[in-house]
Design an enzyme around this catalytic site. Structure first.
Site, PDB file in Angstrom:
ATOM      1  N   SER A 141      -8.480  -8.242  -4.741  1.00 30.40           N
ATOM      2  CA  SER A 141      -9.299  -7.129  -4.245  1.00 30.40           C
ATOM      3  C   SER A 141      -8.819  -5.844  -4.896  1.00 30.40           C
ATOM      4  O   SER A 141      -7.647  -5.733  -5.278  1.00 30.40           O
ATOM      5  CB  SER A 141      -9.161  -7.012  -2.720  1.00 30.40           C
ATOM      6  OG  SER A 141      -9.699  -5.790  -2.255  1.00 30.40           O
ATOM      7  N   TYR A 154      -4.108  -5.950   4.837  1.00 27.49           N
ATOM      8  CA  TYR A 154      -5.003  -6.577   3.865  1.00 27.49           C
ATOM      9  C   TYR A 154      -4.547  -6.273   2.441  1.00 27.49           C
ATOM     10  O   TYR A 154      -4.493  -7.172   1.586  1.00 27.49           O
ATOM     11  CB  TYR A 154      -6.423  -6.084   4.093  1.00 27.49           C
ATOM     12  CG  TYR A 154      -7.443  -6.704   3.169  1.00 27.49           C
ATOM     13  CD1 TYR A 154      -7.848  -8.020   3.351  1.00 27.49           C
ATOM     14  CD2 TYR A 154      -8.008  -5.979   2.120  1.00 27.49           C
ATOM     15  CE1 TYR A 154      -8.785  -8.608   2.515  1.00 27.49           C
ATOM     16  CE2 TYR A 154      -8.947  -6.551   1.283  1.00 27.49           C
ATOM     17  CZ  TYR A 154      -9.331  -7.862   1.475  1.00 27.49           C
ATOM     18  OH  TYR A 154     -10.253  -8.429   0.639  1.00 27.49           O
TER      19      TYR A 154
END
Length: 257
Positions: A141, A154
């Site tokens: 990501s 995250y």
């Protein structure tokens, strides 16, 4: 045909929805046999049914990637039929919050899927790839490459995905195993719609537009765009590429600020 995956056996984790679903369909259309590993077996069965109805090959498997023994057993059952050519570690879960808003349980939950899940699948698959080579593609990501507000846990997990990618690529060069990663920015998936409905009831469209504009290109990506990049990286046309992360972010990393 360029980007043909005819005769290839692939494994895609989290292939029942969103980006994983698009990747499963795209690889199947290019001739790969697609094995979908999903905790939500009904979702895996549904997409497999669609793929098979279109004349391609997909097999659903009930598997929680955080369960080490379950992953070993599932991948071994796939190997028994046809070996492994492609592993795509797509399964992942999200979390919103800074370090103060992140509980120990949150950290353990994200670690178990986003980090340990990748480890479990790579650990199980690599011994079966060493003889003839293969491709490993990890879903990272943009949050793993730069600071994003309220993404403490995250971001931690996606940074780990990047470094695991580099390590595997380095360690298995001599076996013809290529390992790369993809780093999406915001992609319009059912998760986005669910998040907006839960947190901004009645303002979904307004917030969708606001989030879309955080990408310099002016919109969110769509899952098929990510799937097309995955197809290229899994194909023989990308045979000179390993140990690299590929942002697909509408300019987010380089053009923001």
């Amino acid at each position: 045909m360029k980007f043909s995956l005819a005769g290839k056996t692939s494994i895609i984790t989290g292939g029942g929805s969103g980006i994983g679903k698009a990747i499963a369909s795209t690889l199947a259309e290019q001739g790969a046999s697609v094995n979908i590993l999903e905790r939500d077996i009904e979702a895996a069965e549904e997409i497999s049914k669609e793929i098979n109805a279109a004349g391609f090959v997909s097999i659903p498997h009930s598997c929680d990637v955080s369960d080490h023994d379950a992953v070993l057993k599932t991948i071994q059952s796939i190997v028994g039929d046809s070996g492994i050519d492609i592993l795509i570690n797509n399964a992942g879960i999200a979390h919103i919050g800074n370090v103060e808003a992140t509980t120990e349980q949150d950290m353990d939950r994200l670690y178990s899927v986003n980090i340990k899940g990748v480890y479990n699948c790579v650990h199980a698959a690599i011994p079966h790839m060493k003889e003839k080579g293969g491709v490993i593609l990890n879903m990272a990501s943009v949050a793993g490459s730069l600071g994003i507000a309220e993404r403490f846990a995250y971001s931690m997990t996606k940074g780990a995905v990047l470094t695991m990618t580099y390590s595997v690529a380095k360690d298995y060069l001599e076996y013809g195993i290529r390992c790369n990663s993809i780093s999406p920015a915001r992609i319009h998936t059912p998760f986005v719609d669910g998040y907006l409905k839960q947190n901004y009831p009645g303002q979904e469209q307004e917030m969708f537009q606001k989030l879309s504009k955080t990408q310099p290109i002016g919109r969110m990506g769509n899952p098929v765009e990510v799937a097309n990049l995955a197809l290229y990286l899994c194909s023989d046309e990308a045979s000179f590429i390993t140990g690299t992360d590929f942002p697909i972010d509408g300019g987010y990393i380089k053009l923001n600020g």
